[in-house]
Design an enzyme around this catalytic site. Structure first.
Site, mmCIF file in Angstrom:
data_model
loop_
_atom_site.group_PDB
_atom_site.id
_atom_site.type_symbol
_atom_site.label_atom_id
_atom_site.label_comp_id
_atom_site.label_asym_id
_atom_site.label_seq_id
_atom_site.Cartn_x
_atom_site.Cartn_y
_atom_site.Cartn_z
ATOM 1 N N GLY A 191 0.470 5.997 0.748
ATOM 2 C CA GLY A 191 -0.312 7.107 1.033
ATOM 3 C C GLY A 191 0.507 8.286 0.837
ATOM 4 O O GLY A 191 1.535 8.287 0.078
ATOM 5 N N ALA A 192 -0.186 9.198 1.282
ATOM 6 C CA ALA A 192 0.428 10.628 1.363
ATOM 7 C C ALA A 192 2.073 10.664 2.025
ATOM 8 O O ALA A 192 2.818 11.447 1.558
ATOM 9 C CB ALA A 192 -0.176 11.747 2.032
ATOM 10 N N GLY A 198 3.970 7.972 2.570
ATOM 11 C CA GLY A 198 4.855 6.895 2.243
ATOM 12 C C GLY A 198 4.369 5.484 1.478
ATOM 13 O O GLY A 198 3.069 5.651 1.682
ATOM 14 N N ASP A 216 -0.615 5.275 12.593
ATOM 15 C CA ASP A 216 -0.509 6.709 12.093
ATOM 16 C C ASP A 216 -1.122 7.928 12.961
ATOM 17 O O ASP A 216 -1.827 8.572 12.697
ATOM 18 C CB ASP A 216 -1.346 6.755 10.881
ATOM 19 C CG ASP A 216 -0.541 6.217 9.567
ATOM 20 O OD1 ASP A 216 0.685 5.942 9.808
ATOM 21 O OD2 ASP A 216 -1.088 5.605 8.695
ATOM 22 N N GLY A 262 0.906 -1.286 0.100
ATOM 23 C CA GLY A 262 0.081 0.025 0.041
ATOM 24 C C GLY A 262 0.711 1.280 0.133
ATOM 25 O O GLY A 262 1.948 1.309 0.102
ATOM 26 N N VAL A 306 4.522 1.110 1.719
ATOM 27 C CA VAL A 306 4.758 0.135 2.590
ATOM 28 C C VAL A 306 4.639 -1.089 1.809
ATOM 29 O O VAL A 306 3.968 -1.396 0.830
ATOM 30 C CB VAL A 306 3.543 0.102 3.528
ATOM 31 C CG1 VAL A 306 3.932 -0.884 4.659
ATOM 32 C CG2 VAL A 306 3.364 1.457 4.238
#
Length: 364
Positions: free
Chosen positions: A33-34, A36, A168, A31, A38
């Site tokens: 996201g904004a 980084g 997070d 996955g 993973v």
């Protein structure tokens, strides 16, 4: 471009070059996201699967650099079964001059609450166990003086044994302006944070837990607003319009005027919203989904609620050391944030395999 650092290897994944220690094998993207991307990997030293997060452009700007430093310090500080833990942090750089990449290694969790809600109807026992763990982790985070600010199903990870960890946290402070466009985030946000009503406190996270718990019980989002106005309307259809006492606490005149222009709505009986739900679950929801943040239960109070009588153990709901935010509250240059982050990377001492929970001494 010179070759990889000694003991490291390079691999391209999702158009990004990863440079990682050789003990991390079988990198697979899971996955992005904004902040980084993973990958899952097998850590030959720990002899377990892990999640490796490569921070995207950690020092691109002052905001990025400060967030990178904050994320690393938070992860290093928080050590709790229901909060994602830092197993390792590394950089391929061998000097501060070359330092431009940060990788975080954490426990690999198979799924998040989003996946769980989509896949199966949950029994009341399931909901009890999940929400109990969520509140147990939150009590720990709050005791450190940290507010998560962005609790939502995709930020709550679960493994196949139904063990839960919060992900997070605390990063949304400088990132708010980037997140306003992201719809699903808004559905779980407390009204006072979403609409800048007032200075908010830790109970913004309790509102989010209420929204998540409601979704686990119903199998669908409780307040899926199309925009801020629609969101507020949906919230008030359930919890009613604010009383004059609550209105008086709203510091934003614009918000006050708008709310006063709405037709008054009574508070709904939650048992009519959650047909057939455990009355104790409904009672707890009624204490979390309260417009007046001063009247919402705290995480510690919620853990003692009768709904969790099967799990509640005051001697096994630990608190954290206070987290010192003064370091990151100071104004610093990008280079200074980078230097501080580099020192945090170098000073991190990874756990030995024998120190990991649930593992035994491994013969080398």
């Amino acid at each position: 471009m010179s070759g990889p650092r000694a003991g490291f290897y390079r691999q391209e994944l999702n158009k990004t070059v990863w440079e990682v220690p050789q003990r991390l094998q079988g990198l697979r993207p899971v996955g992005s996201g904004a902040y980084g991307s993973v990958c899952s990997a097998y850590d030959a030293r720990l002899r377990q699967k892990v999640a490796v997060k490569k921070l995207s452009r950690p020092f691109q700007s002052l905001i990025h650099a400060r967030r990178t430093y904050r994320e690393l310090r938070l992860l290093k500080h928080l050590k709790h079964e229901n909060v994602i833990g830092l197993l390792d942090v590394f950089t391929p750089a061998t000097s501060i001059e070359d330092f431009s990449e940060v990788y975080l290694v954490t426990t690999l969790m198979g799924a998040d609450l989003n996946n769980i809600v989509k896949c199966q109807a949950l029994s009341d026992e399931h909901v009890q166990f999940l929400v109990y763990q969520l509140l147990r982790g939150l009590k720990y985070i709050h005791s450190a003086g940290i507010i998560h600010r962005d609790l939502k199903p995709s930020n709550v990870a679960v493994n196949e044994d139904c063990e839960l960890r919060i992900l997070d946290f605390g990063l949304a402070r400088q990132a708010d302006e980037e997140m306003t466009g992201y719809v699903a985030t808004r559905w779980y946000r407390a009204p006072e944070i979403m609409l800048n009503w007032m200075h908010y406190n830790q109970t913004v996270d309790i509102w989010s837990v209420g929204c998540i718990m409601a979704e686990l019980l119903q199998g669908k989002a409780l307040f899926p607003g199309n925009d801020y106005i629609d969101q507020l309307k949906r919230i008030m259809e359930v919890v009613g319009t604010p009383s004059p006492e609550v209105l008086a606490k709203i510091s934003s005149e614009h918000a006050r005027t708008y709310i006063q222009s709405l037709p008054p709505m009574p508070q709904k009986d939650l048992s009519s919203v959650f047909h057939g739900a455990n009355p104790l679950a409904i009672d707890l929801l009624g204490r979390m989904l309260v417009l007046d943040s001063d009247q919402r239960v705290s995480a510690a109070e919620a853990l003692a609620h009768a709904y969790f009588s099967q799990y509640h153990d005051p001697d096994d709901e630990p608190e954290a050391e206070p987290y010192d935010e003064s370091v990151e509250a100071k104004e610093r240059t990008l280079e200074e944030w980078k230097e501080l982050t580099y020192q945090e990377v170098l000073s991190f001492k990874p756990l030995e395999p024998s120190q990991l929970p649930g593992t035994h001494e491994i013969e080398q």
